[in-house]
Design a protein around this motif. Structure first.
Motif, PDB file in Angstrom:
ATOM      1  N   SER A  60      41.801  27.641  49.315  1.00 30.13           N
ATOM      2  CA  SER A  60      43.002  27.643  50.148  1.00 30.13           C
ATOM      3  C   SER A  60      42.625  27.702  51.619  1.00 30.13           C
ATOM      4  CB  SER A  60      43.892  28.841  49.793  1.00 30.13           C
ATOM      5  OG  SER A  60      45.044  28.886  50.609  1.00 30.13           O
ATOM      6  N   SER A 106      44.575  24.824  43.074  1.00 34.13           N
ATOM      7  CA  SER A 106      45.023  25.951  42.253  1.00 34.13           C
ATOM      8  C   SER A 106      45.019  25.570  40.784  1.00 34.13           C
ATOM      9  CB  SER A 106      46.427  26.400  42.680  1.00 34.13           C
ATOM     10  OG  SER A 106      47.372  25.355  42.489  1.00 34.13           O
ATOM     11  N   LEU A 110      44.428  30.733  42.658  1.00 32.62           N
ATOM     12  CA  LEU A 110      43.973  29.939  43.787  1.00 32.62           C
ATOM     13  C   LEU A 110      42.471  29.736  43.683  1.00 32.62           C
ATOM     14  CD1 LEU A 110      46.003  31.516  46.740  1.00 32.62           C
ATOM     15  CD2 LEU A 110      46.578  29.524  45.342  1.00 32.62           C
TER      16      LEU A 110
END
Length: 420
Positions: A394, A401, A391
């Motif tokens: 987020s 990602s 990631l």
């Protein structure tokens, strides 16, 4: 915004205008991305430079902006839950005390020469619009295309007050500008009448007239625009406009959300919609958020639509689907992940697997249960995919990602914000 830019659909058609004129969880600092594609031109998105200009939104405004993140086609492709979130946020703002009189009203009384605000003046970008069934061809065609930018210019404090709607096709192609003479009805309402329009193409030294005889349209070229919320900062506006139905009667108008300045996620998604300079924009976005990064990143549950990847799809759609190069991901709290790709009406590819967190920002993913499903029937597909998912960013609305073969992905949330 009415948006009567019908001409670019097909100049030979006889078209008439229908008048109707974020607090994210930031990512842990990461190494900047490298493109494996040979570059012939680098497009700088200037996300960092734009962010250096202070953008001021209050809590309620942030709720609306956050609800807009991930909605494609300025509302055309929004899910019912996304529409509900936007509608609720709009309702809250319209109930607040924004700028009470968004439009300056001149008075003949010398003691009180004018009231209202000039914050509405300037160039606004259309971020969202509702889409009633009687929407004009331009609303159905141009407004729902993310590749085009749509603006509204409002200049009332001049000798020639005007409201203009603009579709910008691209920096290389040009734009279509449709102008209306404007008058002020009261502190919230602008009356307008479209009277001229033209295409401005970069490859032509002259403008191409828009082929609609506005003078012959009479009342069909007229309309009004109410501003139901204008932020004290002058950066966010909600407007409602009338429009003509098929029998030319005035009906309940369309709702528009417009901004003068956009926040970093909105600008990143705008770059993605053009398909040019995306990796550079992602790098700048990650760099911008490094100073406020979180130590750990969570693979947030929900439905996530892939909108961009750094690798083109291969010739085998089933390989693309099985590697997450297309379609939607469904993340559940119990550690399950599903890839879903719609093939035909009622037929879809589905692949289920599991994910386990292996570091503060990475997950080990194993996908091994695939099938082509049609109604109640399923055809198993023998395939397995193992992915080390990293990631890079987020939050509740957008995810960046790095996955299969170091391909970079951008997903947006399509099932609304998780309730806490």
């Amino acid at each position: 915004m009415a948006l009567i830019f019908h001409a670019a659909i097909n100049l030979s058609l006889q078209l008439t205008p229908s008048p109707t004129l974020f607090a994210p969880l930031f990512c842990k600092p990461q190494k900047l991305l490298k493109s494996s594609v040979k570059k012939t031109h680098v497009c700088h998105s200037s996300l960092v430079n734009e962010q250096q200009q202070q953008i001021s939104f209050n809590e309620q405004e942030n709720q609306l902006i956050n609800a807009l993140i991930g909605i494609q086609g300025r509302g055309k492709s929004a899910s019912p839950q996304q529409l509900n979130e936007v509608g609720q946020a709009v309702k809250v703002l319209e109930g607040l005390e924004g700028v009470s009189e968004p439009v300056i009203v001149n008075s003949d009384d010398s003691e009180y020469p004018q009231t209202g605000s000039n914050l509405i003046e300037g160039r606004w970008q259309l971020m969202f619009t509702t889409r009633p069934g009687t929407a004009s061809p331009i609303q159905r065609t141009f407004v729902g295309v993310d590749f085009f930018s749509v603006f509204q210019e409002v200049y009332l404090q001049t000798n020639d007050p005007r409201v203009s709607n603009i579709v910008k096709f691209s920096d290389a192609i040009g734009e279509l500008k449709v102008e209306a003479a404007a008058t002020i009805d009261n502190g919230k309402r602008i009356l307008f009448q479209f009277d001229r329009a033209a295409f401005s193409f970069k490859f032509l030294p002259f403008k191409v007239p828009y082929p609609v005889p506005f003078k012959l349209l009479g009342d069909e070229a007229k309309g009004w625009l109410d501003t139901t919320y204008l932020s004290p900062s002058g950066n966010l506006r909600i407007s409602r406009g009338n429009k003509s139905s098929s029998n030319v009667s005035v009906v309940q108008g369309t709702t528009f959300v417009l901004q003068k300045k956009t926040e970093p996620r909105q600008r990143l998604l705008s770059v993605i919609s053009t398909g040019t300079g995306v990796l550079e924009a992602i790098n700048e976005f990650i760099k911008l958020n490094q100073s406020v990064a979180k130590d750990e990143l969570e693979l947030i549950d929900g439905e996530w639509q892939m909108i961009w990847s750094s690798q083109m799809e291969t010739d085998s759609w089933i390989e693309n689907a099985g590697r997450g190069l297309m379609g939607k991901q469904i993340v559940t709290k119990n550690g399950q992940l599903k890839f879903v790709v719609d093939i035909l009406l009622g037929v879809r590819f589905s692949m289920t697997g599991t994910f386990v967190k292996s570091s503060p920002s990475t997950y080990d993913v194993k996908m091994d249960d695939a099938a082509i499903i049609g109604g109640m029937f399923g055809l198993p597909v023998e395939m397995e995919t193992k992915i080390n998912l990293e990631l890079l960013y987020s939050d509740e609305k957008i995810r960046i990602s790095r996955g299969y073969r170091n391909i970079v992905f951008v997903h947006v949330r399509t099932d609304g914000t998780r309730q806490k």
